[in-house]
Structure formats: C-alpha cells, structure tokens
Design an enzyme around this catalytic site. Structure first.
Site, PDB file in Angstrom:
ATOM      1  CB  SER A   1      -0.952   0.005   1.199  1.00 40.49           C
ATOM      2  OG  SER A   1      -1.989  -0.923   0.997  1.00 40.49           O
TER       3      SER A   1
ATOM      4  CE1 TYR B   1      -5.657   2.064   3.062  1.00 44.30           C
ATOM      5  CE2 TYR B   1      -5.553  -0.282   3.563  1.00 44.30           C
ATOM      6  CZ  TYR B   1      -5.005   0.842   2.987  1.00 44.30           C
ATOM      7  OH  TYR B   1      -3.803   0.753   2.321  1.00 44.30           O
TER       8      TYR B   1
END
Length: 404
Positions: A64, A179
């Site tokens: 990420s 998220y």
C-alpha cells in the site's frame, strides 16, 4: 540514532524483550534538499544461513505504499484541469455511477443484507481520503456475504480493477471512513483521464522519469535487472520465530492497481518522499502538496470518528495504538495534528505504510521525510512496530537537536 542502531544490531527492543526482528530492514531519512540525513540496512536478504547481507538498494514489494504515488498522479490530473477534487467521478468511472449501499445484519444466521441506492455521488476527494464507502471485500463481513450470495469469493488482488472492486458501498459517500479500494479506482481513473493504455505508462512519464526512478515498476519483465535484488519475505510465527513467507501479491499482477502492486527500492521511494517536502516540488505545485498535508475531516464528523475507531489499520504509522489522540486524514495518507506520543512525529506529519511492516512519513515544516521498510508478515508485527517507532523517535530527537 544510537538507541535505534543498538536495538537493530542486538535484535533487542528498547523494553528489553527479545525482538527477533525481520531478517532484513532498510531505513532512511532525507531533508528537503533531497540529501540523506540517515540511512541503514541491516540483516540478511533471506532466512537461508548463507544469505548475503541486505543492501540499501534491495528491491521491495511496496504494497500500500503504492497509494502515495497514485495520489500524486491523481493530483497532477487535477492541476491539469482534467477533473476536480469535489467533482463526481461518474462520467469517468461509470461503473460507480449507480452505487448501492449495503446494510448487513451480522446477527442473522443467514448472513442477510439489503441494498439501497446511494443518495450522493462519489468524488475524487472521497476516493483519496477513504470516505467514499468503498472497502476491500477480503475480511469485510458485509462484502464477503455479498460475494457469497453471487457465488463468488473475494476478488481483491486476484482480478482486474473493475470486477475486483465493483462492490456495494458500506455507507453513504462522505459520512464515514473505511480503508479500501478507492485509490485502486483512482489508478483506473488516471488512465482514462490521460487516455493512456496503462497506469504504468502514465507513471513512467510523469513520476518515474522526472525523478530518475530506475527500479520502480508494476512488471518484472520491464525491469529484468531487479529480479535478483529482492528482499525475501518472511513470516513470524506466534512463538516469535521466523519462517520463509509469501506476500499475497501475485506476479504478474492481475492489473495495475493504484492501491498496491508497485515494486521499488528505498533509493527510488525516497525521491518521492523527498519531493513532497521540497520548497519547490518537481511533481506537483507547492499549493497542491500543501493540500495533501491538510486535514480532510471536520472535528465531530462521522468520517473522523470512524478513522479513530480503525487504528489497527495504521498502528505501524502511529507506533502502536494511540487512543483518541489527534489524528486526521490528508489526501492519500494519515495526518497528525499534534505530536505523536509513541513516535515523536511532530504535528503536520503525513504518514502511511504497507502490509509487510513498511512505514513512511513526511513533514514539510521540518523538511524531513523517512521510511522504515521490511518484508515481514503479518501486518503490525509487534517487534517491527516497536523498532519503527524507535527509529522515528531517534530521528526526530536528532532533527530537533540540530534545530536548536
């Protein structure tokens, strides 16, 4: 930095526990001129006893940490007038034009859920700050139940962007925080706005080449010279021992995701971090970078409260669980509005990380950015979280001393 280096060398955390850290750790920090103020590489490339030592330029699966680069690319599109931050993305991503909000009954034995049309449209800003309602289907009970009802298993990481992330929303856009796949969609959005065949092509022309990033790509066949330079992943067992591990990122990738999938190195990634703290950035206008470093959620908002309720997702960045401390979200990353108690990060710091216990941070006022990188799973490994926090505390202590 002596305390951090002693812990790194001895494999012992500050509290005296046996740390047994990952086989390989690479750390660095730069100032706003792009000069290194600290760098270190420790451990071995793999768990094999004859493994060579880690080098500063070993290749890494960025996970990420990819999101920062995609965020910068999206803001370049905003600067060029191709889209507005608060403009609906429907005409560019029609797959999200008629989104539905899922309501899940977690108490039902049949995993029941209902779907209702979303009342508002998703914007680019919401995709970048994770308030769009989109979430990853893996590990999210409501979306896993929805997949199951369709005869599917979770598709995150294993399918192209559209089928992987075309899921219902968990909430009305802008009302909460979760998220998820927003920045993966942003990667596809960039391709369509720039009329390019791939996200990789856009990034080469607009980020990699301008910063002379020579070891960053989605595809190993584009950079065959990096194949022998990877820091090998490891997995920590409950007893603290390490075994060889496998990171859950397929290569070749299912698609060029904006949210994960890049392969890179510490020298390359530090060029990006160094650029966003410069007085005159290369990749973006100064005022655009300042917008990245601005809190996106109002005090008392549902989005901010849900962010604070999901701290397990960013314990690496904060150094551990920090209670109801002053955090917010910028564009693409966590934003600290006060000094962090566990890491010493000053207010105005932007930070995020990646699954294999990677953590980056940047502060424009101090003119300092840093990165702690390893390839160890599971996420939020206690020992690496402690070491990463010690790295930050030691670094900020050094920086503050130099400022006096």
């Amino acid at each position: 930095m002596e305390a951090f280096e002693r812990a790194l060398a001895s494999g012992t955390a500050k509290d005296g526990r046996a740390a047994r850290v990952s086989h390989g750790i690479i750390v660095a920090a730069v100032d706003k001129s792009g000069e290194y103020i600290y760098k270190n590489a420790s451990g071995l490339v793999s768990l094999h006893p004859d493994s060579p030592p880690v080098q500063f330029d070993n290749e890494l699966v960025m996970a990420s940490c990819t999101k920062l680069i995609t965020t910068i690319a999206a803001l370049q599109c905003v600067e060029r007038g191709l889209i507005g931050l608060d403009e609906s993305i429907d005409k560019h991503l029609p797959e999200l034009a008629n989104s539905q909000v899922i309501t899940y009954d977690s108490k039902s034995e049949k995993e029941s859920f209902t779907l209702a049309p979303a009342k508002t449209q998703v914007t680019l800003r919401q995709l970048l700050n994770h308030s769009s309602g989109l979430a990853y289907d893996l590990g999210e009970p409501a979306l896993e139940a929805w997949r199951k009802s369709r005869g599917e298993t979770p598709l995150s990481l294993w399918a192209p962007v559209v089928p992987a992330f075309s899921t219902p929303l968990l909430f009305e856009p802008g009302t909460q925080w979760a998220y998820g796949s927003g920045i993966d969609w942003v990667g596809l959005l960039i391709c369509r706005l720039a009329q390019r065949m791939s996200l990789e092509n856009y990034l080469i022309d607009n980020i990699f080449a301008p910063l002379n990033m020579v070891s960053t790509t989605f595809h190993l066949w584009y950079k065959p010279e990096i194949c022998q330079k990877f820091l090998q992943p490891a997995y920590r067992l409950p007893d603290g021992s390490l075994i060889p591990g496998i990171l859950p990122y397929p290569h070749p990738p299912a698609d060029e995701y904006g949210g994960n999938g890049l392969l890179s190195s510490m020298p390359d990634y530090m060029k990006v971090l160094g650029d966003i703290i410069k007085d005159s950035p290369v990749l973006l206008k100064k005022e655009t970078v300042e917008l990245m470093f601005s809190p996106q959620f109002e005090e008392g908002s549902g989005a901010l409260q849900h962010l604070k309720n999901n701290q397990t997702l960013f314990e690496n960045s904060a150094g551990g669980h920090i209670g109801n401390h002053a955090i917010n979200f910028g564009l693409g990353a966590l934003f600290f509005t006060q000094q962090m108690p566990l890491t010493g990060a000053p207010p105005g710091t932007l930070a995020w990380g990646g699954l294999p216990n990677m953590m980056w941070f940047a502060n424009r006022e101090k003119g300092v950015a840093g990165f702690y990188a390893t390839q160890l799973i599971p996420q939020s490994d206690f020992r690496n979280t402690k070491l990463a926090a010690l790295f930050q505390r030691s670094l900020w202590k050094m920086v503050n001393k130099q400022d006096q």
